[in-house]
Design a protein around this motif. Structure first.
Motif, PDB file in Angstrom:
ATOM      1  N   ILE A   1       0.856  -1.195   0.000  1.00  0.00           N
ATOM      2  CA  ILE A   1       0.000   0.000   0.000  1.00  0.00           C
ATOM      3  C   ILE A   1       0.886   1.237   0.000  1.00  0.00           C
ATOM      4  CG2 ILE A   1      -1.970   1.136   1.086  1.00  0.00           C
ATOM      5  CD1 ILE A   1      -2.587  -1.773   0.520  1.00  0.00           C
ATOM      6  N   ALA A   2       0.853   2.000  -1.089  1.00  0.00           N
ATOM      7  CA  ALA A   2       1.696   3.184  -1.232  1.00  0.00           C
ATOM      8  C   ALA A   2       0.840   4.426  -1.431  1.00  0.00           C
ATOM      9  CB  ALA A   2       2.654   3.007  -2.406  1.00  0.00           C
TER      10      ALA A   2
ATOM     11  N   LYS B   1      -1.932   5.877   3.168  1.00  0.00           N
ATOM     12  CA  LYS B   1      -1.459   4.492   3.106  1.00  0.00           C
ATOM     13  C   LYS B   1      -1.569   3.757   4.442  1.00  0.00           C
ATOM     14  CE  LYS B   1       3.396   6.021   3.312  1.00  0.00           C
ATOM     15  NZ  LYS B   1       3.147   7.434   2.973  1.00  0.00           N
TER      16      LYS B   1
ATOM     17  N   SER C   1      -3.701   0.426   4.598  1.00  0.00           N
ATOM     18  CA  SER C   1      -3.009  -0.829   4.913  1.00  0.00           C
ATOM     19  C   SER C   1      -3.575  -1.470   6.174  1.00  0.00           C
ATOM     20  CB  SER C   1      -1.500  -0.601   5.048  1.00  0.00           C
ATOM     21  OG  SER C   1      -1.199   0.344   6.045  1.00  0.00           O
TER      22      SER C   1
ATOM     23  N   GLU D   1       3.025  -1.690   4.344  1.00  0.00           N
ATOM     24  CA  GLU D   1       2.954  -0.267   4.050  1.00  0.00           C
ATOM     25  C   GLU D   1       4.191   0.103   3.250  1.00  0.00           C
ATOM     26  OE1 GLU D   1       2.468   3.984   6.340  1.00  0.00           O
ATOM     27  OE2 GLU D   1       1.388   2.206   7.004  1.00  0.00           O
TER      28      GLU D   1
ATOM     29  N   THR E   1      -2.579   5.355  -3.408  1.00  0.00           N
ATOM     30  CA  THR E   1      -3.676   6.221  -2.974  1.00  0.00           C
ATOM     31  C   THR E   1      -3.523   7.664  -3.456  1.00  0.00           C
ATOM     32  OG1 THR E   1      -2.552   6.867  -0.923  1.00  0.00           O
ATOM     33  CG2 THR E   1      -3.895   4.862  -0.857  1.00  0.00           C
TER      34      THR E   1
END
Length: 457
Positions: free
Chosen positions: A117-118, A123, A127, A168, A187
């Motif tokens: 998840i970036a 994030k 995450s 993450e 995101t």
């Protein structure tokens, strides 16, 4: 290098949120774990209670003897530690096995089905919520999170039977380029960390490189409109309410919480309830839900998890919630995050006076985004502004909190951390927000005590 062959793991900067998750992992699998950090915090105290010893001085004499065995010791460090640091310099000169936090995370996650998840903001919540959904399903998961998930009171989740790991993926120092996820989420790609990237175009290029590392035939879930177009993977757009592959519709705010229908490529899941407040968190929930559905999690599992998610420490974190007084703590430290956080609070409390305490984070970020900070903070009814938290930086001439104040339409009040509690005692508070990524978190409990005393009186 097989890092699990090392008996001893020494962390330089163990109190960082990402470092602490890895320290907890090595402790859980039976390694000897020890660490240094500059200051004592709530998190370092929790690590110590879990049996991890920590020192708060960089004197070499304080390093236990077993960690001076080069053959058996791995040294993990964070890029936030300056190269002049005594202990880090010693380990480099003596040619210990040294790895950055991101390298370790890449080695630990590569054998599993990674969900990376970036994004420049969002994030941590995405995450944590993704991990919670998986944990509440038959899939289960492992997770290395950038925040303390309140459902579990930790930033590390482990499962012996699951092949999924939620990570993450941090863009700072290009750390996420150590990851090769099966599923990735992006995101946001707002300009940030310009001390590292120089310009927004370079940051966007690095995000392109990150999604280019998704495993073949993997999946990218991205906020609609972001300029990303990797090859040989499956693309899925999402948004809050704008039509996309995944989006929310029929959004309703009831008693401070949102309900919505989730539109997805195969249909629509109606009447989802998110127990975590804030309009921005509906968008975060859409992203997490997209990952869950792509990976085969059922509608019922998703519905249950959204409804019992307790959130993340310091992310839209209610500390006090009464009829006459509300206190929310939030990690927002980028202008876009401030805008979203304050706007979400305004939607829940449209008739209340909203007071914000903001601690700017980094001289370079303050310099680069002073105008945008001013616009976001103008959404408040009242602002108390603390001095800049320098973190890893030296002061920059002409850059201080006054720079933000000078660009605001509304008046704000400068205040030192030592003066803050007295200022709050003298203020009429209806809704209070603490905002920032520095050490403002150390003030949260004292503020909470003062406000609780006011409620009692």
């Amino acid at each position: 290098m097989n890092i699990e062959n090392f008996k001893n793991i020494y962390f330089v900067g163990i109190g960082g949120i990402g470092m602490s998750a890895i320290a907890r992992y090595f402790k859980a699998i039976g390694k000897n774990v020890f660490g240094y950090d500059r200051t004592q915090t709530l998190l370092t105290g929790e690590l110590e209670k879990e049996g991890i010893d920590i020192i708060f001085s960089d004197d070499l004499d304080q390093i236990p003897e077993i960690y001076l065995n080069k053959e058996e010791t791995l040294v993990v460090y964070t890029p936030a530690i300056p190269s002049s640091h005594k202990q880090l310099s010693f380990f480099k000169i003596e040619e210990f096995a040294l790895m950055k936090r991101a390298q370790v995370l890449g080695l630990l996650s590569d054998p599993l089905n990674g969900i990376g998840i970036a994004g420049t903001h969002g994030k941590t919540t995405v995450s944590s919520l993704t991990a919670h959904i998986f944990k509440n399903s038959t899939h289960e998961c492992n997770a290395f999170l950038g925040g303390i998930a309140r459902n579990y009171n930790t930033n590390l989740l482990l499962s012996k039977k699951s092949k999924w790991v939620v990570i993450e993926a941090d863009e700072f120092d290009r750390s996420f380029l150590q990851l090769h996820p099966q599923v990735a989420v992006v995101t946001s790609m707002d300009a940030d960390h310009l001390d590292i990237y120089g310009k927004k175009e370079e940051l966007e290029k690095t995000f392109q490189n990150y999604v280019g590392q998704i495993k073949k035939d993997g999946h990218l879930v991205y906020k609609k409109g972001l300029p990303l177009n990797p090859k040989e993977i499956n693309l899925h757009s999402y948004s809050l309410e704008e039509e996309a592959d995944f989006y929310a519709k029929n959004l309703k705010l009831e008693k401070g919480l949102y309900q919505f229908d989730l539109v997805h490529p195969k249909g629509c899941i109606k009447g989802l309830k998110l127990s975590y407040p804030g309009r921005i968190n509906v968008e975060n929930a859409v992203a997490a839900s997209a990952v869950a559905l792509i990976c085969g999690i059922s509608e019922n599992e998703l519905r249950l998890a959204l409804n019992n998610f307790l959130g993340v420490r310091r992310r839209f974190d209610y500390r006090i919630k009464s009829d006459n007084l509300v206190f929310i703590d939030d990690y927002a430290h980028h202008p876009k995050e401030l805008w979203e956080s304050i706007s979400s609070v305004r939607a829940i409390y449209p008739d209340k006076k909203i007071t914000g305490i903001f601690q700017p984070h980094l001289f370079t970020r303050t310099r680069d985004f002073a105008d945008d900070f001013a616009k976001s903070l103008d959404l408040l009814d009242e602002l108390i502004l603390l001095d800049i938290y320098p973190a890893r930086e030296l002061p920059i001439k002409g850059v201080d909190s006054n720079l933000i104040l000078s660009k605001m339409k509304k008046k704000g009040l400068l205040c030192t951390k030592n003066e803050l509690i007295k200022r709050i005692e003298q203020s009429e508070i209806e809704v209070l927000l603490t905002l920032g990524a520095g050490d403002i978190d150390k003030l949260v409990e004292p503020i909470e005590q003062v406000l609780n005393q006011r409620i009692k009186c």
